[in-house]
Design a protein around this motif. Structure first.
Motif, mmCIF file in Angstrom:
data_model
loop_
_atom_site.group_PDB
_atom_site.id
_atom_site.type_symbol
_atom_site.label_atom_id
_atom_site.label_comp_id
_atom_site.label_asym_id
_atom_site.label_seq_id
_atom_site.Cartn_x
_atom_site.Cartn_y
_atom_site.Cartn_z
ATOM 1 N N GLN A 1 -0.895 -6.065 5.093
ATOM 2 C CA GLN A 1 -1.983 -6.708 5.819
ATOM 3 C C GLN A 1 -1.518 -7.269 7.155
ATOM 4 O OE1 GLN A 1 -3.141 -10.291 3.520
ATOM 5 N NE2 GLN A 1 -1.031 -10.313 2.769
ATOM 6 N N SER B 1 0.865 -1.180 0.000
ATOM 7 C CA SER B 1 0.000 0.000 0.000
ATOM 8 C C SER B 1 0.902 1.231 0.000
ATOM 9 C CB SER B 1 -0.885 0.009 1.249
ATOM 10 O OG SER B 1 -1.725 -1.124 1.282
ATOM 11 N N ASP C 1 -14.436 -5.616 4.209
ATOM 12 C CA ASP C 1 -13.775 -6.925 4.240
ATOM 13 C C ASP C 1 -13.980 -7.522 5.627
ATOM 14 O OD1 ASP C 1 -10.962 -6.603 5.853
ATOM 15 O OD2 ASP C 1 -11.456 -4.771 4.782
ATOM 16 N N TYR D 1 -6.341 -11.090 8.522
ATOM 17 C CA TYR D 1 -6.807 -10.877 7.147
ATOM 18 C C TYR D 1 -6.163 -11.869 6.203
ATOM 19 C CZ TYR D 1 -7.847 -8.772 2.653
ATOM 20 O OH TYR D 1 -8.282 -8.583 1.361
ATOM 21 N N ASN E 1 0.974 -5.448 11.165
ATOM 22 C CA ASN E 1 1.155 -5.621 9.727
ATOM 23 C C ASN E 1 2.395 -6.463 9.463
ATOM 24 O OD1 ASN E 1 -0.246 -2.923 7.796
ATOM 25 N ND2 ASN E 1 -0.997 -3.786 9.709
ATOM 26 N N ASP F 1 -5.672 -1.567 -3.172
ATOM 27 C CA ASP F 1 -6.756 -2.395 -2.674
ATOM 28 C C ASP F 1 -6.168 -3.544 -1.856
ATOM 29 O OD1 ASP F 1 -5.992 -3.513 -5.481
ATOM 30 O OD2 ASP F 1 -7.049 -5.164 -4.490
ATOM 31 N N TYR F 2 -7.044 -4.315 -1.218
ATOM 32 C CA TYR F 2 -6.607 -5.397 -0.339
ATOM 33 C C TYR F 2 -6.724 -6.782 -0.976
ATOM 34 C CZ TYR F 2 -6.536 -2.242 3.735
ATOM 35 O OH TYR F 2 -6.252 -1.243 4.636
#
Length: 277
Positions: free
Chosen positions: A92, A44, A146, A96, A235, A73-74
């Motif tokens: 992430q 990101s 999400d 997730y 993360n 985006d994820y």
């Protein structure tokens, strides 16, 4: 005539052998000096790519060229990693990653933790941090759509005293798990990158720190409520399962967890992002 041809052929052959010999010497020299290895990491833009930019010179010293590919985006970064378009990604947290990998039948794993981005509650119209009394009845509340970050947002809303969940520690919680909503809040689920823009249309939004920073929001000053520093959502650098011990990946993790990067995170983000090492 035959002698001339023979002489010409000999000259050509000799030249070819000389060039071949030069080529081999050059190749040996390159191998001896150590050719750089390139690794591509998806990230990101903020703060992940910013942090990786600081890692580049550290990896250069290790003979590694770091190429950074930005994603907004994820979903795409994990698909690209699985398809071997990336060597790793950095955007992430483990909950997730595990949920996404299970749903898409991907074999991905964490190679190491880097930092925590506390999720916060933001508003353009509400200024009182006592949200339980300040938020008007029937207000719209935006959260990530999400599953993992949605649950994380709901848990934070419960901490604010706005809702009650069946289990306040359930990282898989959904709107269906809300057992009490005394202010009749309308909870709207949106793509995470859209949340900062939604502040014009909702009373409050629960926003991931990276998207808050991209939108010019300061989590420490602008958030009405923010996750505790001991948040479990660190993360990570994700890789394909089995690549955790690749020398290049190990050097990437070592660089990301170095004193230089810790200092950069502390000075650049001033507590809005917290080193997890």
């Amino acid at each position: 005539m035959k002698k001339i041809f023979s002489l010409a052929a000999t000259v050509v052959l000799g030249s070819a052998l000389l060039l071949a010999g030069c080529g081999n010497d050059s190749a040996k020299g390159g191998a001896a000096s150590g050719d750089k290895v390139t690794i591509t990491v998806g990230a990101s833009p903020v703060p992940h790519a910013e942090i990786l930019e600081q890692v580049k010179p550290l990896l250069e010293k290790e003979g590694i060229n770091l190429k950074i590919t930005e994603f907004t985006d994820y979903v795409t970064p994990n698909i690209a990693l699985n398809d071997k378009e990336l060597d790793a990604n950095f955007f992430q947290h483990v909950p997730y990653l595990e949920k996404f990998a299970n749903e898409h039948n991907l074999k991905l794993a964490s190679a190491g933790k880097v930092h925590v981005e506390p999720m916060g509650i933001y508003s353009k119209t509400v200024t009182d941090k006592d949200l339980k009394s300040a938020l008007p009845n029937g207000s719209k509340v935006a959260i990530p759509n999400d599953p993992t970050n949605g649950a994380r947002a709901l848990i934070l809303l419960e901490k604010a005293g706005l809702i009650k969940l069946k289990d306040a520690s359930d990282i898989g919680a959904t709107k269906a798990d809300i057992t009490d909503n005394p202010r009749n809040l309308e909870i709207v689920e949106l793509e995470a990158p859209q949340l900062p823009r939604s502040l014009d249309d909702v009373a409050i939004a629960v926003i991931n720190t990276n998207y808050a920073l991209e939108a010019g929001l300061n989590p420490l000053k602008d958030a009405l409520l923010i996750e505790d520093k001991d948040s479990p959502y660190a993360n990570i650098v994700a890789v394909r399962a089995g690549d955790e011990n690749r020398p290049e990946i190990q050097k990437l993790i070592k660089a990301l967890e170095s004193p230089e990067i810790k200092k950069f995170i502390d000075e650049k983000y001033k507590g809005a992002i917290i080193p997890a090492f």
